[in-house]
Design a protein around this motif. Sequence first.
Motif, PDB file in Angstrom:
ATOM      1  N   ASP A   1       0.847  -1.182   0.000  1.00  0.00           N
ATOM      2  CA  ASP A   1       0.000   0.000   0.000  1.00  0.00           C
ATOM      3  C   ASP A   1       0.890   1.242   0.000  1.00  0.00           C
ATOM      4  O   ASP A   1       1.644   1.467   0.950  1.00  0.00           O
ATOM      5  N   PRO A   2       0.848   2.066  -1.043  1.00  0.00           N
ATOM      6  CA  PRO A   2       1.730   3.247  -1.110  1.00  0.00           C
ATOM      7  C   PRO A   2       1.453   4.268  -0.017  1.00  0.00           C
ATOM      8  O   PRO A   2       2.285   5.144   0.233  1.00  0.00           O
ATOM      9  N   ARG A   3       0.322   4.146   0.678  1.00  0.00           N
ATOM     10  CA  ARG A   3      -0.008   5.090   1.744  1.00  0.00           C
ATOM     11  C   ARG A   3       0.634   4.730   3.075  1.00  0.00           C
ATOM     12  O   ARG A   3       0.550   5.493   4.032  1.00  0.00           O
ATOM     13  N   ARG A   4       1.252   3.546   3.150  1.00  0.00           N
ATOM     14  CA  ARG A   4       1.800   3.114   4.434  1.00  0.00           C
ATOM     15  C   ARG A   4       2.966   4.004   4.853  1.00  0.00           C
ATOM     16  O   ARG A   4       3.681   4.549   4.016  1.00  0.00           O
ATOM     17  N   MET A   5       3.153   4.114   6.146  1.00  0.00           N
ATOM     18  CA  MET A   5       4.347   4.749   6.699  1.00  0.00           C
ATOM     19  C   MET A   5       5.412   3.672   6.830  1.00  0.00           C
ATOM     20  O   MET A   5       5.116   2.532   7.192  1.00  0.00           O
ATOM     21  N   ASN A   6       6.636   3.998   6.544  1.00  0.00           N
ATOM     22  CA  ASN A   6       7.677   2.977   6.528  1.00  0.00           C
ATOM     23  C   ASN A   6       8.146   2.555   7.913  1.00  0.00           C
ATOM     24  O   ASN A   6       8.427   1.382   8.145  1.00  0.00           O
TER      25      ASN A   6
ATOM     26  N   GLY B   1       9.425   1.023  20.813  1.00  0.00           N
ATOM     27  CA  GLY B   1       9.156   1.242  22.222  1.00  0.00           C
ATOM     28  C   GLY B   1      10.149   0.497  23.100  1.00  0.00           C
ATOM     29  O   GLY B   1      11.171  -0.017  22.627  1.00  0.00           O
ATOM     30  N   SER B   2       9.848   0.404  24.359  1.00  0.00           N
ATOM     31  CA  SER B   2      10.733  -0.263  25.314  1.00  0.00           C
ATOM     32  C   SER B   2      10.962  -1.709  24.925  1.00  0.00           C
ATOM     33  O   SER B   2      10.008  -2.467  24.702  1.00  0.00           O
ATOM     34  N   GLY B   3      12.223  -2.106  24.807  1.00  0.00           N
ATOM     35  CA  GLY B   3      12.559  -3.480  24.464  1.00  0.00           C
ATOM     36  C   GLY B   3      12.450  -3.807  23.001  1.00  0.00           C
ATOM     37  O   GLY B   3      12.656  -4.954  22.596  1.00  0.00           O
ATOM     38  N   GLU B   4      12.115  -2.819  22.149  1.00  0.00           N
ATOM     39  CA  GLU B   4      11.974  -3.033  20.716  1.00  0.00           C
ATOM     40  C   GLU B   4      13.163  -2.421  19.965  1.00  0.00           C
ATOM     41  O   GLU B   4      13.884  -1.589  20.519  1.00  0.00           O
ATOM     42  N   PRO B   5      13.357  -2.818  18.714  1.00  0.00           N
ATOM     43  CA  PRO B   5      14.369  -2.151  17.898  1.00  0.00           C
ATOM     44  C   PRO B   5      14.069  -0.661  17.778  1.00  0.00           C
ATOM     45  O   PRO B   5      12.918  -0.228  17.922  1.00  0.00           O
ATOM     46  N   GLU B   6      15.091   0.128  17.507  1.00  0.00           N
ATOM     47  CA  GLU B   6      14.929   1.579  17.461  1.00  0.00           C
ATOM     48  C   GLU B   6      13.943   2.016  16.379  1.00  0.00           C
ATOM     49  O   GLU B   6      13.167   2.952  16.567  1.00  0.00           O
ATOM     50  N   ARG B   7      13.974   1.337  15.227  1.00  0.00           N
ATOM     51  CA  ARG B   7      13.047   1.661  14.132  1.00  0.00           C
ATOM     52  C   ARG B   7      12.196   0.434  13.830  1.00  0.00           C
ATOM     53  O   ARG B   7      12.714  -0.671  13.667  1.00  0.00           O
ATOM     54  N   MET B   8      10.887   0.626  13.766  1.00  0.00           N
ATOM     55  CA  MET B   8       9.957  -0.472  13.575  1.00  0.00           C
ATOM     56  C   MET B   8       9.167  -0.280  12.275  1.00  0.00           C
ATOM     57  O   MET B   8       8.590   0.785  12.051  1.00  0.00           O
ATOM     58  N   ALA B   9       9.155  -1.319  11.436  1.00  0.00           N
ATOM     59  CA  ALA B   9       8.384  -1.252  10.191  1.00  0.00           C
ATOM     60  C   ALA B   9       6.897  -1.181  10.509  1.00  0.00           C
ATOM     61  O   ALA B   9       6.408  -1.857  11.405  1.00  0.00           O
ATOM     62  N   LEU B  10       6.189  -0.367   9.745  1.00  0.00           N
ATOM     63  CA  LEU B  10       4.772  -0.144  10.021  1.00  0.00           C
ATOM     64  C   LEU B  10       3.842  -0.939   9.115  1.00  0.00           C
ATOM     65  O   LEU B  10       2.644  -0.869   9.272  1.00  0.00           O
ATOM     66  N   SER B  11       4.364  -1.664   8.188  1.00  0.00           N
ATOM     67  CA  SER B  11       3.485  -2.403   7.290  1.00  0.00           C
ATOM     68  C   SER B  11       3.166  -3.787   7.844  1.00  0.00           C
ATOM     69  O   SER B  11       3.879  -4.322   8.688  1.00  0.00           O
ATOM     70  N   ASN B  12       2.055  -4.354   7.358  1.00  0.00           N
ATOM     71  CA  ASN B  12       1.722  -5.734   7.686  1.00  0.00           C
ATOM     72  C   ASN B  12       2.664  -6.686   6.938  1.00  0.00           C
ATOM     73  O   ASN B  12       3.560  -6.259   6.224  1.00  0.00           O
ATOM     74  N   VAL B  13       2.406  -7.971   7.112  1.00  0.00           N
ATOM     75  CA  VAL B  13       3.224  -9.015   6.482  1.00  0.00           C
ATOM     76  C   VAL B  13       3.291  -8.837   4.966  1.00  0.00           C
ATOM     77  O   VAL B  13       2.289  -8.531   4.312  1.00  0.00           O
ATOM     78  N   ASP B  14       4.473  -9.045   4.420  1.00  0.00           N
ATOM     79  CA  ASP B  14       4.645  -9.117   2.960  1.00  0.00           C
ATOM     80  C   ASP B  14       4.238 -10.530   2.558  1.00  0.00           C
ATOM     81  O   ASP B  14       5.046 -11.451   2.527  1.00  0.00           O
ATOM     82  N   TYR B  15       2.951 -10.714   2.259  1.00  0.00           N
ATOM     83  CA  TYR B  15       2.380 -12.053   2.125  1.00  0.00           C
ATOM     84  C   TYR B  15       3.061 -12.923   1.074  1.00  0.00           C
ATOM     85  O   TYR B  15       3.387 -14.092   1.361  1.00  0.00           O
ATOM     86  N   PRO B  16       3.318 -12.455  -0.147  1.00  0.00           N
ATOM     87  CA  PRO B  16       3.974 -13.333  -1.132  1.00  0.00           C
ATOM     88  C   PRO B  16       5.331 -13.832  -0.665  1.00  0.00           C
ATOM     89  O   PRO B  16       5.652 -15.027  -0.797  1.00  0.00           O
TER      90      PRO B  16
END
Length: 280
Positions: free
Chosen positions: A50-55, A60-75
């Motif tokens: 979806d081109p509207r997604r934020m990358n 948050g606490s205990g997570e990587p500094e940058r987190m991908a915002l998209s759902n699973v890349d199904y294929p």
Amino acid sequence: MFADYHVHTYYSDDSETPMEKQVERAAALGLQEICFTDHVDYGIKRDWDDPRRMNYRKGGSGEPERMALSNVDYPRYFKEIEEIRKRYSDKIIIRAGLEFGIQVTTIPQYEALYEKFSDKLDLVLLSVHQIDNLELWTQDFQRGKSQEEYNRRYYQEILKVVQKYKNYDILAHLDLITRYDNHGAYPFENVRDIVEKILKIIISEGKGLELNTSSWRYGLADTQPSKDILRLYKEMGGRYISFGSDAHTPEFIASHFEEANSILVNEIGINYEIYGSLSR
């Protein structure tokens, strides 16, 4: 059956672990099966294409500094599962699943997703991670509400979802709200009426109930779902319990399964069946 039916990988926004690392750990532990159940959270995240997604978002606490915002890349996801199945076919059964973080308002999107990929799915977990597009783990949903208000609203959302949505196999971490309740455990009797309605539906429809062992690593005082919920499930005739570590890294695969099993058998008295006979 020794199986972990709730495992995340780098296809989820909160994990950086390659699939193969999770499989290697599961095989080393002697598991018979593992099921990947990476996150899909419509309303909060958009699909990978979806081109509207934020990358990215800030971790948050205990997570990587940058987190991908998209759902699973199904294929890519299903393709990699097939490749790993071939490599590990003599060591462990690998199931393809997804964790649907459903809200009542997002049900149509999950209906469409299920229709598109049902032939590739072995298992679907149903979860509620956010309500009104407000996350539980960030306290955005709880903020401005009393403990009674946000607890009852959480269970009411689950009830509405299971009344309307049927394409799933297991209801995951039913009392997830307790993990993010800053006021401590809310009395079960105050939500028993709603929980009983939820359990009545999933039992009548042959769905499974997950015992999520991440409660140990989150430092909860009870199991998830709680022993009260497990006892009620037994009293109402529930038969299917799945074990899920909710592991995002290899060290938590099948974590605390022995303790969970002991509680089910010795404290709850459940003559359970691990939910291994998948309906697909």
